[in-house]
Design a protein around this motif. Structure first.
Motif, PDB file in Angstrom:
ATOM      1  N   ALA A 303     -99.897 -15.556 -23.559  1.00 51.59           N
ATOM      2  CA  ALA A 303    -100.711 -14.648 -24.601  1.00 51.59           C
ATOM      3  C   ALA A 303     -99.820 -13.332 -25.060  1.00 51.59           C
ATOM      4  O   ALA A 303     -99.737 -12.973 -25.929  1.00 51.59           O
ATOM      5  CB  ALA A 303    -102.300 -14.194 -24.251  1.00 51.59           C
ATOM      6  N   GLU A 306     -96.409 -14.296 -26.903  1.00 51.07           N
ATOM      7  CA  GLU A 306     -97.103 -14.592 -28.384  1.00 51.07           C
ATOM      8  C   GLU A 306     -97.335 -13.277 -29.107  1.00 51.07           C
ATOM      9  O   GLU A 306     -96.664 -13.181 -30.244  1.00 51.07           O
ATOM     10  CB  GLU A 306     -98.231 -15.458 -28.603  1.00 51.07           C
ATOM     11  N   ALA A 307     -98.015 -12.184 -28.560  1.00 49.99           N
ATOM     12  CA  ALA A 307     -98.157 -10.943 -29.106  1.00 49.99           C
ATOM     13  C   ALA A 307     -96.909 -10.219 -29.186  1.00 49.99           C
ATOM     14  O   ALA A 307     -96.884  -9.382 -30.290  1.00 49.99           O
ATOM     15  CB  ALA A 307     -99.303 -10.278 -28.474  1.00 49.99           C
TER      16      ALA A 307
END
Length: 417
Positions: A303, A306-307
């Protein structure tokens, strides 16, 4: 209830071929299948199973069905489900709810459909069946005699539930059996992880620096095989005893912050979250390769990656590249999911033969002893471990010594005069 939700029943012939291959390479399960077909020990019982849905798991399902069980089956990871194997099980009369690449919502629906079978026995891998039953379908608990848990992560979750006093039935910690973790976790993970890495990257392992996160049984196998392939191995750990063991096994040991700039290839297998984070990635070499061999896809902080990524693209089949703010690329195999099964075929059949023999016999143990066990995590009985080990040796044509009566007396006496 619906009997199945799969990709395409027409895929079944390929699935049958895969299952037939493993049947000939899993002699312990084959022996149990013969016994169960005659004795029908699970007659009248419903079993719900959530394990990586490929050929070896399918054969376990067929062995339990031969014993009279009504089987409802789903996968424990959407990327490890093989659609042709799921179709083959449907043709064989089992209820199957699994599709490769299912969305999180579809995956949760398949878990719920498997539970809607109203199981008497649960066979879990990672704890998703047990977790959903406790959180969303507690009404089904009254049917459950108990169950079995296949992997480290699931056992950790179960022990947390037991500690909080919320576990509603006994669960056998199959993962902790000697004939499971000493072989499956070490030799199975060690071989299958490197099979996946090598087939997906097509790169040499020799000469590379491999960083192995953790030094439990799975990590031991990963590090051992990396070294055998010619890699320089670094181990990161939080447990001082395991860190000493890794050092004495010949590996460098250091914190991840120190290992990150040195590694070419990173493998996490801890059962914990965020063992490799974006700050670590920002110090890594350009084109470093990351993968996860733990059950859930939170060990590599996907996560966060991805950010943080400015660009994302497929760099090779099953490999995604992420460009960070410093211009470097980080490559992740299998979306950060369980690399040896999400991007390959999982453990060798002979290894899973032992693990699934323990599973089948532990399910039988639950059926026969559930009233004595309480609402707790239960160890696999020493009799099951001994039986599986002796059958494995017999399958190899190996015999071992037996203690004489004099030796038995000697070992059981305190007075050695």
């Amino acid at each position: 209830m619906e009997r199945y939700e799969i990709r395409d029943i027409a895929l079944a012939p390929s699935g049958h071929t895969k299952i037939e291959w493993v049947r000939h390479n899993m002699p312990l399960l084959a022996g149990l299948e013969e016994e169960f077909r005659i004795e029908k020990p699970f007659q009248g019982l419903r079993i719900s199973l959530s394990v990586h849905l490929e050929a070896k798991t399918a054969y376990l399902c067929l062995v339990l069905a031969a014993g009279g069980a009504q089987m409802a089956v789903t996968g424990s990871n959407s990327l490890s489900t093989q659609d042709d194997v799921a179709a083959a099980l449907v043709e064989d009369g089992l209820s199957v709810f699994a599709i490769h690449g299912a969305t999180p919502e579809e995956y949760a629906h398949h878990i719920e459909m498997c539970l809607s079978h109203k199981p008497h026995i649960i066979i879990d891998d990672g704890g998703d069946l047990v977790s959903m039953l406790h959180k969303e379908r507690p009404d089904l608990a009254e049917n459950v005699l108990g169950g079995c848990e296949e992997t480290t992560t699931g056992v950790i979750r179960l022990k947390a539930m037991e500690k909080e006093g919320v576990l509603k039935f006994p669960m056998v910690a199959v993962n902790d059996a000697d004939c499971k973790h000493l072989f499956d976790n070490r030799y199975g993970t060690g071989q299958s992880v490197w099979d996946s890495i090598m087939r997906n990257t097509n790169l040499i392992v020799a000469s590379k620096t491999v960083v192995v996160v953790g030094y439990g049984w799975c990590s031991r196998g990963i590090a051992m095989r990396a070294a055998a392939l010619g890699a320089r191995v670094i181990v990161t750990e939080i447990d001082p005893v395991k860190a000493i063991e890794a050092r004495m096994d010949g590996y460098e040991v250091m914190p991840m912050a120190e290992a990150a700039p040195r590694g070419d290839l990173f493998v996490s297998a801890t059962g914990c979250c965020k063992t490799i984070t974006v700050p670590h990635m920002l110090t890594m070499k350009d084109r470093a390769i990351l993968c996860n061999a733990g059950h859930f896809d939170c060990e590599v902080d996907m996560a966060g990656l991805e950010a943080a990524a400015l660009e994302k693209k497929e760099t090779r089949a099953n490999i995604t590249g992420y460009r960070l703010e410093n211009g470097k690329w980080i490559n992740v195999i299998g979306e950060g999911k369980l690399v040896n099964i999400a991007a390959a075929d999982g453990h060798p059949a002979e290894i899973m033969d032992m693990s699934f023999a323990v599973q089948a016999l532990s399910a039988l143990y639950i059926k026969e002893h559930y009233g004595e066990l309480g609402k707790r995590v239960v160890d696999v009985s020493s009799e099951i471990d001994d039986l599986v080990a002796r059958r494995k040796l017999a399958a190899w044509g190996i015999s071992i010594d037996t203690l004489t009566e004099e030796q038995e007396d000697y070992l059981n006496s305190w007075n050695l005069e």
